[in-house]
Scaffold this active site. Structure first.
Site, PDB file in Angstrom:
ATOM      1  N   TYR A  56     -13.278  -8.626  10.199  1.00 46.90           N
ATOM      2  CA  TYR A  56     -14.666  -9.032   9.984  1.00 46.90           C
ATOM      3  C   TYR A  56     -15.622  -7.842   9.944  1.00 46.90           C
ATOM      4  O   TYR A  56     -16.758  -7.973   9.530  1.00 46.90           O
ATOM      5  CB  TYR A  56     -15.132 -10.017  11.067  1.00 46.90           C
ATOM      6  CG  TYR A  56     -14.415 -11.353  11.045  1.00 46.90           C
ATOM      7  CD1 TYR A  56     -13.523 -11.662  10.033  1.00 46.90           C
ATOM      8  CD2 TYR A  56     -14.647 -12.306  12.022  1.00 46.90           C
ATOM      9  CE1 TYR A  56     -12.862 -12.875  10.006  1.00 46.90           C
ATOM     10  CE2 TYR A  56     -13.991 -13.530  12.001  1.00 46.90           C
ATOM     11  CZ  TYR A  56     -13.092 -13.804  10.992  1.00 46.90           C
ATOM     12  OH  TYR A  56     -12.445 -15.008  10.969  1.00 46.90           O
ATOM     13  N   LYS A  76       0.662 -10.464  14.478  1.00 49.43           N
ATOM     14  CA  LYS A  76       1.519 -10.698  13.317  1.00 49.43           C
ATOM     15  C   LYS A  76       2.273  -9.388  13.088  1.00 49.43           C
ATOM     16  O   LYS A  76       2.217  -8.779  12.013  1.00 49.43           O
ATOM     17  CB  LYS A  76       0.619 -11.097  12.122  1.00 49.43           C
ATOM     18  CG  LYS A  76       1.337 -11.571  10.917  1.00 49.43           C
ATOM     19  CD  LYS A  76       1.934 -12.956  11.045  1.00 49.43           C
ATOM     20  CE  LYS A  76       2.727 -13.320   9.819  1.00 49.43           C
ATOM     21  NZ  LYS A  76       3.652 -14.451  10.008  1.00 49.43           N
ATOM     22  N   ASP A 100       1.415 -17.453  13.567  1.00 52.14           N
ATOM     23  CA  ASP A 100       1.785 -18.724  12.923  1.00 52.14           C
ATOM     24  C   ASP A 100       2.509 -19.635  13.911  1.00 52.14           C
ATOM     25  O   ASP A 100       2.281 -20.846  13.964  1.00 52.14           O
ATOM     26  CB  ASP A 100       2.623 -18.490  11.647  1.00 52.14           C
ATOM     27  CG  ASP A 100       3.592 -17.317  11.756  1.00 52.14           C
ATOM     28  OD1 ASP A 100       3.591 -16.637  12.802  1.00 52.14           O
ATOM     29  OD2 ASP A 100       4.352 -17.079  10.804  1.00 52.14           O
ATOM     30  N   ASP A 153     -10.540 -16.392  16.005  1.00 50.15           N
ATOM     31  CA  ASP A 153     -11.518 -17.307  15.410  1.00 50.15           C
ATOM     32  C   ASP A 153     -10.836 -18.631  15.072  1.00 50.15           C
ATOM     33  O   ASP A 153     -11.318 -19.716  15.401  1.00 50.15           O
ATOM     34  CB  ASP A 153     -12.081 -16.631  14.138  1.00 50.15           C
ATOM     35  CG  ASP A 153     -13.289 -17.344  13.591  1.00 50.15           C
ATOM     36  OD1 ASP A 153     -13.767 -18.301  14.230  1.00 50.15           O
ATOM     37  OD2 ASP A 153     -13.768 -16.947  12.511  1.00 50.15           O
ATOM     38  N   ASP A 182     -10.784 -22.397  17.468  1.00 48.23           N
ATOM     39  CA  ASP A 182     -11.262 -23.676  16.938  1.00 48.23           C
ATOM     40  C   ASP A 182     -10.164 -24.733  17.035  1.00 48.23           C
ATOM     41  O   ASP A 182     -10.434 -25.891  17.322  1.00 48.23           O
ATOM     42  CB  ASP A 182     -11.717 -23.538  15.480  1.00 48.23           C
ATOM     43  CG  ASP A 182     -13.198 -23.212  15.392  1.00 48.23           C
ATOM     44  OD1 ASP A 182     -13.761 -22.728  16.401  1.00 48.23           O
ATOM     45  OD2 ASP A 182     -13.801 -23.427  14.326  1.00 48.23           O
TER      46      ASP A 182
END
Ligand code: NAD
Length: 359
Positions: free
Chosen positions: A141, A191, A223, A247, A251
């Site tokens: 980001y 990852k 994942d 992020d 959620d």
């Protein structure tokens, strides 16, 4: 005496903030703590007055406070402004200015609102209580270069995922410290089978883990983590992860507990003030109707008592009062399934306050 900057913002922000303030006043009375509240404008409310989402005046107010309680910003009225003038820039700028690099989001399951969770009771099994520690100021980001370019007929867009070992180390320490106060387990999510930044992430987290031999450390690919959160969420204590993965996972974990109106968060840095805010936005669809759930903001105030002021007993008192209100069947509109009594934003605040004063 604690100086608290209250930044209600837009939409339901001011409505839920009012209830959190009410609860802090009650806590002050009960535990003999003095709070000095100062209120500032942020987001659309600030654009209307100062023409910018975060004014120097509000920034000064924040810098001179011990902690910040933030409501929510944004709304259709300001949706067409340029990116740098949009209300949401207020929170991004605050994070940057205050150096808030670690975002803590607890997801706790309250058995009394089991019907609001999308997961089967048999999967939650009564034991969902996890904390996501998300790196907040680095990674994809914020990385540069970013942009787009035309290559013949094709448009090419790019972002950069970048981390330094220092950025990883400081947020890892926040996660291990938090785990020490909980069930002493950190799952670091990355990852590393694909990304170079993730390989560095794993190396540094391993290194930091050696400073905390009492905390169990494991690693998980993102994942798999996304999957494990819905098949066996009870296995997690503290999840430590980078900005983008955090992020998305936070959620996902948010909805496991029922309503987004229940979820508090804390953003911490190297030095105070830290910032506390509900995870939800300004909910323009229900603003002004008196039906918003104030619990996320109230529970954010509880996190403030714990992380900024080490007033753990007072924080525990708020959480117990929330649990008690839910057990008695009081719900705001967003959790109306299984409610004995659906109450307004203000009534929910009154109920929690009365429980606190009578515990
Ligand atoms: P939102 O969280 O505001 O709302 C999503 C849905 O959840 C809506 O149906 C809303 O009514 C409901 N909801 C949210 N909080 C609730 C509460 N406390 N009680 C009951 N119901 C609640 O997300 P959105 O609709 O995507 O965004 C609305 C605005 O908020 C946008 O302008 C967005 O940019 C902004 N936003 C701000 C923040 C922030 O201030 N940190 C975070 C997210 C979104």
């Amino acid at each position: 005496m604690y100086n608290i900057a209250l930044l209600p913002g837009d939409g339901i922000g001011p409505e839920v903030m009012e209830e959190a303030k009410k609860i802090l006043i009650a806590i002050g009375e009960k535990f003999d703590i003095e709070f000095n509240f100062k209120q500032g404008f942020v987001g659309g409310a600030s654009i209307e007055i100062f023409g910018v989402p975060l004014s120097d005046e509000t920034l000064n107010l924040v810098r001179n406070s011990d902690a910040v309680l933030f409501g929510a910003v944004g709304g259709p009225k300001w949706d067409n402004l340029k990116r740098e003038l949009r209300p949401e820039q207020a929170i991004l700028k605050l994070r940057k200015e205050l150096g808030l690099f670690a975002n803590l989001r607890p997801a706790i399951f309250y058995p009394s609102i089991a019907d609001s969770s999308p997961l089967k009771n048999s999967i939650i099994n009564g034991n969902l209580d996890l904390l996501i520690v998300r790196e907040l100021t680095g990674g994809l980001y914020f990385g540069t270069p970013r942009g787009r370019e035309n290559i013949g007929q094709t448009v090419r867009a790019f972002d950069t995922m970048v981390y330094t070992s220092d950025e990883i180390r400081r947020v890892a320490r926040v996660a291990f410290e938090a785990a020490r106060k909980r069930r002493k387990k950190v799952t670091s999510v990355d990852k590393a089978n694909v990304l170079e930044t993730s390989r560095l992430w794993r190396e540094v987290v391993e290194e930091v883990g050696k400073e905390y031999p009492d905390v169990e450390l494991s690693h998980m690919y993102v994942d798999n983590c996304a999957m494990q959160l819905v098949v066996n969420p009870g296995q997690f204590d503290v999840i430590l992860t980078e900005n983008t993965f955090g992020d998305i996972l936070s959620d996902e974990s948010a909805v496991l507990t029922g309503s987004i109106g229940m979820l508090p968060s804390a953003s911490l840095g190297d030095k105070k003030p830290f910032l506390y805010e509900p995870c939800h936005g300004s909910a323009p669809d229900i603003a002004g109707k008196g039906i918003a759930n104030p619990l996320a903001c109230i529970l954010s105030a509880a996190m403030m008592l714990e992380y900024s002021f080490d007033e753990r007993e007072a924080a525990y008192c708020i959480r117990t009062a929330v649990e008690e209100a839910l057990k008695k069947g009081y719900r705001t509109y967003d959790m109306k399934d299984g409610a004995k009594k659906v109450v307004t934003t203000q009534e929910m605040g009154d109920i929690i306050r009365d429980i606190i004063l009578n515990i």
